[in-house]
Design a protein around this motif. Structure first.
Motif, PDB file in Angstrom:
ATOM      1  N   UNK A  85       0.839  -1.192   0.000  1.00  0.00           N
ATOM      2  CA  UNK A  85       0.000   0.000   0.000  1.00  0.00           C
ATOM      3  C   UNK A  85       0.876   1.244   0.000  1.00  0.00           C
ATOM      4  N   UNK A  86       0.248   2.356  -0.378  1.00  0.00           N
ATOM      5  CA  UNK A  86       0.836   3.679  -0.228  1.00  0.00           C
ATOM      6  C   UNK A  86       0.141   4.338   0.956  1.00  0.00           C
ATOM      7  N   UNK A  87       0.871   5.134   1.718  1.00  0.00           N
ATOM      8  CA  UNK A  87       0.264   5.875   2.814  1.00  0.00           C
ATOM      9  C   UNK A  87       0.771   7.312   2.779  1.00  0.00           C
ATOM     10  N   UNK A  88      -0.118   8.250   2.485  1.00  0.00           N
ATOM     11  CA  UNK A  88      -1.536   8.098   2.212  1.00  0.00           C
ATOM     12  C   UNK A  88      -1.753   7.578   0.793  1.00  0.00           C
ATOM     13  N   UNK A 105       9.583  -0.471   3.532  1.00  0.00           N
ATOM     14  CA  UNK A 105       9.399  -1.918   3.483  1.00  0.00           C
ATOM     15  C   UNK A 105      10.711  -2.623   3.135  1.00  0.00           C
ATOM     16  N   UNK A 106      10.606  -3.932   2.957  1.00  0.00           N
ATOM     17  CA  UNK A 106      11.786  -4.736   2.628  1.00  0.00           C
ATOM     18  C   UNK A 106      11.802  -5.157   1.163  1.00  0.00           C
ATOM     19  N   UNK A 107      10.972  -4.509   0.334  1.00  0.00           N
ATOM     20  CA  UNK A 107      10.937  -4.799  -1.098  1.00  0.00           C
ATOM     21  C   UNK A 107      10.902  -3.491  -1.887  1.00  0.00           C
ATOM     22  N   UNK A 108      11.379  -3.537  -3.122  1.00  0.00           N
ATOM     23  CA  UNK A 108      11.378  -2.345  -3.975  1.00  0.00           C
ATOM     24  C   UNK A 108       9.952  -2.004  -4.397  1.00  0.00           C
ATOM     25  N   UNK A 109       9.701  -0.710  -4.602  1.00  0.00           N
ATOM     26  CA  UNK A 109       8.402  -0.226  -5.064  1.00  0.00           C
ATOM     27  C   UNK A 109       8.629   0.852  -6.113  1.00  0.00           C
ATOM     28  N   UNK A 110       7.563   1.166  -6.859  1.00  0.00           N
ATOM     29  CA  UNK A 110       7.604   2.304  -7.775  1.00  0.00           C
ATOM     30  C   UNK A 110       6.450   3.241  -7.463  1.00  0.00           C
ATOM     31  N   UNK A 111       6.630   4.480  -7.832  1.00  0.00           N
ATOM     32  CA  UNK A 111       5.560   5.490  -7.826  1.00  0.00           C
ATOM     33  C   UNK A 111       5.422   5.853  -9.291  1.00  0.00           C
ATOM     34  N   UNK A 112       4.365   5.350  -9.918  1.00  0.00           N
ATOM     35  CA  UNK A 112       4.202   5.484 -11.356  1.00  0.00           C
ATOM     36  C   UNK A 112       2.865   6.136 -11.678  1.00  0.00           C
ATOM     37  N   UNK A 113       2.924   7.256 -12.395  1.00  0.00           N
ATOM     38  CA  UNK A 113       1.720   7.881 -12.928  1.00  0.00           C
ATOM     39  C   UNK A 113       1.757   7.548 -14.425  1.00  0.00           C
ATOM     40  N   UNK A 114       1.021   6.498 -14.794  1.00  0.00           N
ATOM     41  CA  UNK A 114       1.062   5.941 -16.140  1.00  0.00           C
ATOM     42  C   UNK A 114       0.747   6.992 -17.196  1.00  0.00           C
ATOM     43  N   UNK A 146       3.506  -4.062  -7.832  1.00  0.00           N
ATOM     44  CA  UNK A 146       2.472  -4.602  -6.939  1.00  0.00           C
ATOM     45  C   UNK A 146       1.071  -4.066  -7.226  1.00  0.00           C
ATOM     46  N   UNK A 147       0.847  -3.539  -8.420  1.00  0.00           N
ATOM     47  CA  UNK A 147      -0.473  -3.011  -8.769  1.00  0.00           C
ATOM     48  C   UNK A 147      -1.533  -4.102  -8.658  1.00  0.00           C
ATOM     49  N   UNK A 148      -1.203  -5.336  -9.073  1.00  0.00           N
ATOM     50  CA  UNK A 148      -2.181  -6.427  -9.018  1.00  0.00           C
ATOM     51  C   UNK A 148      -2.544  -6.799  -7.585  1.00  0.00           C
ATOM     52  N   UNK A 149      -1.733  -6.358  -6.616  1.00  0.00           N
ATOM     53  CA  UNK A 149      -2.005  -6.607  -5.196  1.00  0.00           C
ATOM     54  C   UNK A 149      -2.734  -5.430  -4.558  1.00  0.00           C
ATOM     55  N   UNK A 150      -3.118  -4.451  -5.389  1.00  0.00           N
ATOM     56  CA  UNK A 150      -3.879  -3.312  -4.886  1.00  0.00           C
ATOM     57  C   UNK A 150      -3.036  -2.118  -4.474  1.00  0.00           C
ATOM     58  N   UNK A 151      -1.758  -2.091  -4.861  1.00  0.00           N
ATOM     59  CA  UNK A 151      -0.900  -0.956  -4.485  1.00  0.00           C
ATOM     60  C   UNK A 151      -1.133   0.175  -5.481  1.00  0.00           C
ATOM     61  N   UNK A 152      -2.188   0.949  -5.194  1.00  0.00           N
ATOM     62  CA  UNK A 152      -2.610   2.037  -6.081  1.00  0.00           C
ATOM     63  C   UNK A 152      -2.956   3.260  -5.238  1.00  0.00           C
TER      64      UNK A 152
END
Length: 158
Positions: A85-88, A105-114, A146-152
């Motif tokens: 998740x993103x917070x907020x 967290x312990x994994x890489x993430x992206x902040x992507x505005x498609x 992680x978009x498929x996991x709801x990270x939006x």
């Protein structure tokens, strides 16, 4: 005696610095806007994690974001509690404002505005920054990994 006074002076300096940092927490933001197009500018990530203690700055009801008037510090936590998740999840900024991405967290993430030219990857425990140069409007953002996991989330530019 001089050493004791020097240490007291340093301690007082650190206390003042901590109080100033705590006072820099931002205000919760409202959620409104219209669609648009544009781009963003990214800057390199830092070499170490940043953060705050005791919740000084991560506010409820919208979290970090632009308050009424002026530019305020905006931070988005990526993966709090090793969640996807993103917070907020809704971030409101003014055009030209910089967002700090704090991967807690312990994994890489992206902040992507498609399709808007914004795609920033943040490694675990690191921070990165992105300047939002999009026109006023509302934009969805995702973590590409992680978009498929709801990270939006939703980005509102005023």
């Amino acid at each position: 005696m001089h050493l004791v006074q020097t240490r007291r002076g340093l301690l007082m300096g650190f206390v003042v610095l901590a109080l100033v940092a705590a006072a820099c927490g931002s205000k919760a933001a409202a959620n409104e806007g219209a669609s648009g197009g544009g781009g963003g500018t990214t800057t390199g990530s830092t070499t170490g994690p940043t953060g705050s203690s005791g919740g000084s700055g991560y506010n409820g009801g919208g979290g970090y974001g632009a308050g009424g008037g002026g530019m305020t510090a905006t931070t988005v936590m990526e993966g709090p509690g090793n969640s996807f998740t993103f917070s907020p999840s809704t971030v409101t900024v003014t055009q030209g404002q910089t967002i700090t991405l704090d991967n807690v967290s312990t994994t890489a993430h992206t902040f992507t505005v498609t399709a808007q030219g914004i795609d920033v990857e943040t490694q675990p425990g690191k921070t990165a920054q992105v300047t939002i140069d999009l026109p006023p409007g509302t934009y969805p953002f995702v973590c590409r990994f992680h978009e498929s996991m709801g990270m939006t989330g939703t980005l509102v530019v005023r």
